[in-house]
Scaffold this active site. Structure first.
Site, PDB file in Angstrom:
ATOM      1  N   LYS A  88      -2.850  15.956  -9.078  1.00 26.29           N
ATOM      2  CA  LYS A  88      -2.097  15.796 -10.119  1.00 26.29           C
ATOM      3  C   LYS A  88      -1.147  17.023 -10.427  1.00 26.29           C
ATOM      4  O   LYS A  88      -0.066  16.999 -10.907  1.00 26.29           O
ATOM      5  CB  LYS A  88      -2.737  15.352 -11.330  1.00 26.29           C
ATOM      6  CG  LYS A  88      -3.382  13.847 -11.149  1.00 26.29           C
ATOM      7  CD  LYS A  88      -2.293  12.814 -10.948  1.00 26.29           C
ATOM      8  CE  LYS A  88      -2.759  11.646 -10.772  1.00 26.29           C
ATOM      9  NZ  LYS A  88      -1.616  10.547 -10.629  1.00 26.29           N
TER      10      LYS A  88
ATOM     11  N   TYR B 195      -8.953  15.766  -7.833  1.00 28.93           N
ATOM     12  CA  TYR B 195      -8.220  14.770  -8.414  1.00 28.93           C
ATOM     13  C   TYR B 195      -7.423  15.756  -9.277  1.00 28.93           C
ATOM     14  O   TYR B 195      -5.806  15.471  -9.399  1.00 28.93           O
ATOM     15  CB  TYR B 195      -8.760  13.928  -9.379  1.00 28.93           C
ATOM     16  CG  TYR B 195      -8.081  13.155 -10.283  1.00 28.93           C
ATOM     17  CD1 TYR B 195      -7.319  12.054  -9.898  1.00 28.93           C
ATOM     18  CD2 TYR B 195      -8.017  13.392 -11.767  1.00 28.93           C
ATOM     19  CE1 TYR B 195      -6.410  11.373 -10.822  1.00 28.93           C
ATOM     20  CE2 TYR B 195      -7.087  12.894 -12.649  1.00 28.93           C
ATOM     21  CZ  TYR B 195      -6.443  11.815 -12.217  1.00 28.93           C
ATOM     22  OH  TYR B 195      -5.603  11.119 -12.830  1.00 28.93           O
TER      23      TYR B 195
ATOM     24  N   ASP C 103       0.812  -1.193  -0.024  1.00 27.85           N
ATOM     25  CA  ASP C 103       0.072  -0.112   0.045  1.00 27.85           C
ATOM     26  C   ASP C 103       1.080   1.187   0.120  1.00 27.85           C
ATOM     27  O   ASP C 103       1.482   1.521   1.010  1.00 27.85           O
ATOM     28  CB  ASP C 103      -0.965  -0.100   1.309  1.00 27.85           C
ATOM     29  CG  ASP C 103      -1.642   1.119   1.416  1.00 27.85           C
ATOM     30  OD1 ASP C 103      -1.578   2.130   0.572  1.00 27.85           O
ATOM     31  OD2 ASP C 103      -2.614   1.187   2.119  1.00 27.85           O
TER      32      ASP C 103
ATOM     33  N   SER D  23      -0.962  13.834 -14.792  1.00 31.17           N
ATOM     34  CA  SER D  23      -1.963  13.497 -15.830  1.00 31.17           C
ATOM     35  C   SER D  23      -2.350  14.867 -16.376  1.00 31.17           C
ATOM     36  O   SER D  23      -1.753  16.084 -16.015  1.00 31.17           O
ATOM     37  CB  SER D  23      -3.381  13.411 -14.703  1.00 31.17           C
ATOM     38  OG  SER D  23      -4.576  13.501 -15.720  1.00 31.17           O
TER      39      SER D  23
END
Length: 246
Positions: free
Chosen positions: A154, A150, A57, A137
């Protein structure tokens, strides 16, 4: 054999872009440790490619330490770290994301890079070489509505990549990032909210080359940036997006 005799860790490599990176790295001669929470998929990719795997993890410091130790113990060295593991959240108003989901998002997309750096950077400094590749991203460059947190995570990855590159360059360590557009991976439905022909067509209309990115696309780009062919490239966040960010 552009990565011959190199040892690499690829996180989140039990599927999607990570799997594509592992396949390319192994084909180019690297010894690869797959790190993933999904033991079944990690084992599947390892069996298919000849790589090795370890459950990890990436948001857990002890797991990250064990992951790095395992690579060094099994292969005798470490040359490349690919921070590929990442998660998203369903499209929604920015004030609607539950706090526990926000915390998990930052733990996997942000904290994991910090934890991995704490483990690998001292090793790379000691050997005066090493490559770190962060998978960011296009969302960090050209944010999409209803994916605010999100997008922000990024954007952090891109800034962290540049900051790491500047600080670590004197030690012979290169740090770069890749900015893929959404691809044919398990996260695609998360980004779109639903996977229907209409939703796909709307999303693809924003990509000039007219298709999603693939694991092979990311594997090819990652191989170049992690190879000695890119010896003069550091601090780059390279789009692999079919022109979406133009």
């Amino acid at each position: 054999m552009r990565l011959e005799a190199k040892v690499a860790i690829v996180t989140g490599a039990g599927s999607g872009f990570g799997e594509g990176i592992v396949k390319k790295f192994v084909a180019e001669g690297a010894k690869v440790l797959i790190a993933d929470r999904d033991e079944a998929n990690a084992a599947r990719v390892a069996e298919a490619t000849g790589a090795q795997w370890k459950r990890a993890d990436v948001s857990n410091a002890a797991d990250v330490r064990a992951m790095v130790d395992a690579a060094v113990e099994r292969f005798g060295a470490l040359d490349i770290l690919v921070n590929n593991a990442g998660i998203g959240h369903l499209p929604q108003p920015l004030e609607g994301l539950p706090e526990d989901e926000f915390d998990r998002l930052l733990a996997v997309n942000v904290k994991s890079i910090y934890l991995a750096a704490k483990e690998v950077v001292p090793r790379f400094k000691a050997q005066h070489r090493g490559v770190i590749l962060n998978i960011a991203s296009t969302a960090g460059v050209s944010p999409r509505p209803r994916l605010a947190w999100y997008n922000a995570s990024k954007g952090w990855v891109i800034t962290a990549t540049r900051a790491m590159a500047v600080e670590l360059a004197p030690f012979g360590i290169r740090v770069n990032a890749l900015n893929p557009v959404a691809g044919e991976t398990p996260l695609l439905k998360t980004f779109m909210g639903e996977d229907t022909p209409e939703t796909r067509a709307k999303f693809l209309a924003t990509i000039p080359l007219g298709r999603f990115s693939t694991p092979e696309d990311l594997g090819n780009a990652a191989c170049f940036l992690c190879s000695d062919e890119a010896a003069m490239i550091t601090g780059v966040a390279m789009e692999v997006d079919g022109g979406r960010c133009i």
